[in-house]
Design an enzyme around this catalytic site. Structure first.
Site: not given
Ligand code: PLP
Length: 385
Positions: A135, A220, A249
């Site tokens: 994700f 990520d 986050k």
């Molecule tokens: N990357 C990871 C690993 C995530 O868990 C998330 C959100 O849950 C995101 C990216 C996306 O972040 P945002 O919702 O702040 O765009």
């Protein structure tokens, strides 16, 4: 009209919201409109690392709000480079770009990798490899990198040149990476799909392939970063260092901010005009992030995540019907043999505990890093009841 009626009528239905209205938060607790207390083991989905309304974050925001909230990024402001230095010193990266969310941080990372291959004289290297079940956010490129067709199918055509491999499948990664590979993008621990840590060999293979092919290794760390896994960054469990890393986050302690950090040649690829964000790195967000990151590091909360996370794992293992408990630090999933996760989460909410059900069988626990063993006991008692 009630809040829920207003929400239903005027807010787009992108979330399957539960029937509760939170109006206040303090530490590991949030309170609804009737004053009911809830122990928060979701923490804004791994956002409220220091819990709700941490006094140091609140103070930094209030102070900065009265001084300067926003100017254009065409001018220097004080908090942005201070935050960049803090993150660079803590991570071993070289430079930072600031934005407002995890998806935007990943967009920046992918653009950076694409430009780097062009600058290196390889315009043919355009492919980005990510993992099935990953994700990476909801922008068009981020959902394309997200290896889950359910998030993509309504929004085709997707940007081209993305490839996927099963997570932790080294042979598939070797078979997929090649001369056209521009970047390999991975979460050190997959969060959204139910907390699946990478294997050492998988991340090391990704690193080796990137070195061999002149591609960028992007981690990520939007969810794993800043203490969540019991180390400051997820990659530190593996000793595999990425070229580019994304954060969001927990970074702002509840205030929206994202960051893309890069090292080596990747740190100097972007030039004026290549990438930008109107709000990215504004003084208010950066002041919140400086306060939050400083407190996470100096307050001993990374170690607390490690210790209390291990305790949470042990306690979860004692629950009836458990198939597996997995995770690192305070990023933990409990998988049940039966499809009872949603009903446990619903009953827990009724009894004053917030937990997140992923699919039918998995509960995800991402409480604030300041959580205590006593609060873990309280959460387990509610789930057991
Ligand atoms: N990357 C990871 C690993 C995530 O868990 C998330 C959100 O849950 C995101 C990216 C996306 O972040 P945002 O919702 O702040 O765009």
């Amino acid at each position: 009209m009630t809040t829920i009626e207003l929400d239903n009528q005027y807010v787009m239905h992108t979330y399957g919201r539960l029937p509760v209205v939170f109006v206040r938060g303090e530490g590991c607790f949030v309170y609804d409109a009737d004053g009911r207390e809830y122990l928060d083991f979701v923490a804004g989905i791994a956002v409220n690392g220091l819990g709700h309304c941490h006094p140091k974050v609140v103070e930094a925001i209030c102070k900065q709000a009265g001084i300067l909230m926003h100017t254009s990024n065409l001018y220097h402001t004080t908090p942005q480079p201070r935050l960049a230095k803090l993150l660079v010193d803590a991570s071993g990266m070289s430079k930072a770009f600031f934005c407002n969310s995890g998806a935007e941080a990943n967009e920046a990372a992918m653009k950076l990798a694409r430009k780097a291959t062009k600058v290196a004289g390889h315009p043919e290297k355009t492919e980005i490899i990510s993992a099935e079940g990953s994700f990476h956010g909801r922008t068009l490129a981020a959902i394309t990198a997200t290896g889950q067709p359910k998030y993509q199918k309504a929004f085709t055509p997707l940007p081209p040149d993305f490839k996927y491999v099963p997570y932790n499948d080294i042979d598939a990664l070797r078979a997929t990476a090649g001369e056209k590979t521009c970047a390999i993008l991975m979460e050190p621990v997959q969060g959204e799909s139910g907390v699946h840590p990478a294997t050492q060999q998988f991340l090391q293979t990704a690193r080796d392939l990137c070195n061999e092919l002149g591609a960028a290794l992007i981690f990520d760390e939007v969810q794993t970063g800043l203490g969540r896994t019991g180390k400051l960054f997820g990659f530190q469990h593996y000793g595999v260092v990425p070229d580019i890393m994304t954060l969001a986050k927990t970074l702002g302690g509840g205030f929206p901010i994202g960051a893309c950090l890069a090292k080596g040649k990747y740190a100097d690829v972007f030039e004026p005009g290549d990438h930008a964000s109107t709000f990215g790195g504004n003084p208010l967000a950066c002041a919140a992030a400086i306060a939050c990151v400083t407190e996470i590091i100096e307050g001993g909360w990374v170690e607390n995540s490690n210790k209390v996370g291990a305790y949470l794992v042990e306690r979860l293992k004692t629950l009836p019907g458990i198939k597996e408990v997995r995770g690192m630090g305070l990023m933990v999933a409990a998988e049940f043999t039966e499809p009872i996760a949603k009903s446990i989460a619903a009953k827990a909410l009724d009894k004053g505990l917030i937990v997140n059900a992923i699919g039918e069988n998995v509960l995800r626990f991402v409480p604030p890093l300041i959580v205590t063993r006593e609060l873990v006991d309280r959460a387990i008692a509610i789930i057991e009841y």
